[in-house]
Design a protein around this motif. Structure first.
Motif, mmCIF file in Angstrom:
data_model
loop_
_atom_site.group_PDB
_atom_site.id
_atom_site.type_symbol
_atom_site.label_atom_id
_atom_site.label_comp_id
_atom_site.label_asym_id
_atom_site.label_seq_id
_atom_site.Cartn_x
_atom_site.Cartn_y
_atom_site.Cartn_z
ATOM 1 N N LEU A 30 0.822 -1.213 0.000
ATOM 2 C CA LEU A 30 0.000 0.000 0.000
ATOM 3 C C LEU A 30 0.855 1.262 0.000
ATOM 4 N N PHE A 31 1.932 1.258 0.780
ATOM 5 C CA PHE A 31 2.812 2.418 0.829
ATOM 6 C C PHE A 31 3.415 2.700 -0.537
ATOM 7 N N TRP A 32 3.991 1.678 -1.179
ATOM 8 C CA TRP A 32 4.627 1.887 -2.479
ATOM 9 C C TRP A 32 3.596 2.174 -3.572
ATOM 10 N N GLY A 33 2.406 1.629 -3.434
ATOM 11 C CA GLY A 33 1.335 1.968 -4.369
ATOM 12 C C GLY A 33 0.942 3.433 -4.254
ATOM 13 N N PHE A 34 0.895 3.930 -3.017
ATOM 14 C CA PHE A 34 0.579 5.336 -2.792
ATOM 15 C C PHE A 34 1.667 6.236 -3.368
ATOM 16 N N ILE A 35 2.928 5.866 -3.166
ATOM 17 C CA ILE A 35 4.048 6.641 -3.716
ATOM 18 C C ILE A 35 3.977 6.652 -5.245
ATOM 19 N N ALA A 36 3.696 5.496 -5.847
ATOM 20 C CA ALA A 36 3.587 5.412 -7.303
ATOM 21 C C ALA A 36 2.435 6.280 -7.804
ATOM 22 N N PHE A 37 1.305 6.271 -7.076
ATOM 23 C CA PHE A 37 0.172 7.106 -7.466
ATOM 24 C C PHE A 37 0.538 8.585 -7.396
ATOM 25 N N LEU A 38 1.253 9.006 -6.339
ATOM 26 C CA LEU A 38 1.666 10.404 -6.231
ATOM 27 C C LEU A 38 2.558 10.820 -7.391
ATOM 28 N N ILE A 39 3.508 9.961 -7.746
ATOM 29 C CA ILE A 39 4.403 10.276 -8.868
ATOM 30 C C ILE A 39 3.607 10.364 -10.162
ATOM 31 N N PHE A 59 0.382 11.020 -10.482
ATOM 32 C CA PHE A 59 -0.494 12.191 -10.404
ATOM 33 C C PHE A 59 0.284 13.471 -10.684
ATOM 34 N N MET A 60 1.483 13.594 -10.115
ATOM 35 C CA MET A 60 2.286 14.794 -10.338
ATOM 36 C C MET A 60 2.798 14.869 -11.769
ATOM 37 N N ALA A 61 3.066 13.723 -12.392
ATOM 38 C CA ALA A 61 3.591 13.727 -13.755
ATOM 39 C C ALA A 61 2.509 14.058 -14.779
ATOM 40 N N GLY A 86 -3.365 19.904 -10.935
ATOM 41 C CA GLY A 86 -4.178 19.352 -9.850
ATOM 42 C C GLY A 86 -3.334 19.024 -8.632
ATOM 43 N N ALA A 87 -2.145 18.455 -8.861
ATOM 44 C CA ALA A 87 -1.254 18.125 -7.747
ATOM 45 C C ALA A 87 -0.804 19.397 -7.035
ATOM 46 N N ALA A 88 -0.501 20.433 -7.792
ATOM 47 C CA ALA A 88 -0.077 21.696 -7.176
ATOM 48 C C ALA A 88 -1.203 22.295 -6.340
ATOM 49 N N ASN A 89 -2.416 22.227 -6.830
ATOM 50 C CA ASN A 89 -3.549 22.766 -6.071
ATOM 51 C C ASN A 89 -3.757 21.998 -4.773
ATOM 52 N N ILE A 90 -3.598 20.687 -4.824
ATOM 53 C CA ILE A 90 -3.761 19.877 -3.614
ATOM 54 C C ILE A 90 -2.684 20.233 -2.601
ATOM 55 N N PHE A 91 -1.428 20.344 -3.043
ATOM 56 C CA PHE A 91 -0.350 20.666 -2.119
ATOM 57 C C PHE A 91 -0.488 22.080 -1.571
#
Length: 55
Positions: free
Chosen positions: A9-18, A20-22, A27-32
């Motif tokens: 789950l942790f690595w899946g979340f990290i992969a999703f963040l990457i 999403f940002m790519a 959208g990623a900037a607005n969330i942050f």
């Protein structure tokens, strides 16, 4: 929860963040920005509380 599920789950979340940002940088900037604004407001409220305790 087994350790391997947590790691998955942790690595899946990290992969999703990457991903999403790519592919959705706006959208990623607005969330942050929203997270940052929330943290600033929280610490500002804490500072105001502590200031009111001291006066």
């Amino acid at each position: 929860m087994p350790e391997w599920i947590r790691k998955l789950l942790f690595w899946g979340f990290i992969a999703f963040l990457i991903y999403f940002m790519a592919f959705r940088p706006d959208g990623a900037a607005n969330i942050f920005k929203a997270i940052g604004a929330g943290l600033v407001a929280m610490f500002q409220g804490l500072g105001d509380f502590l200031t009111s305790l001291m006066t």
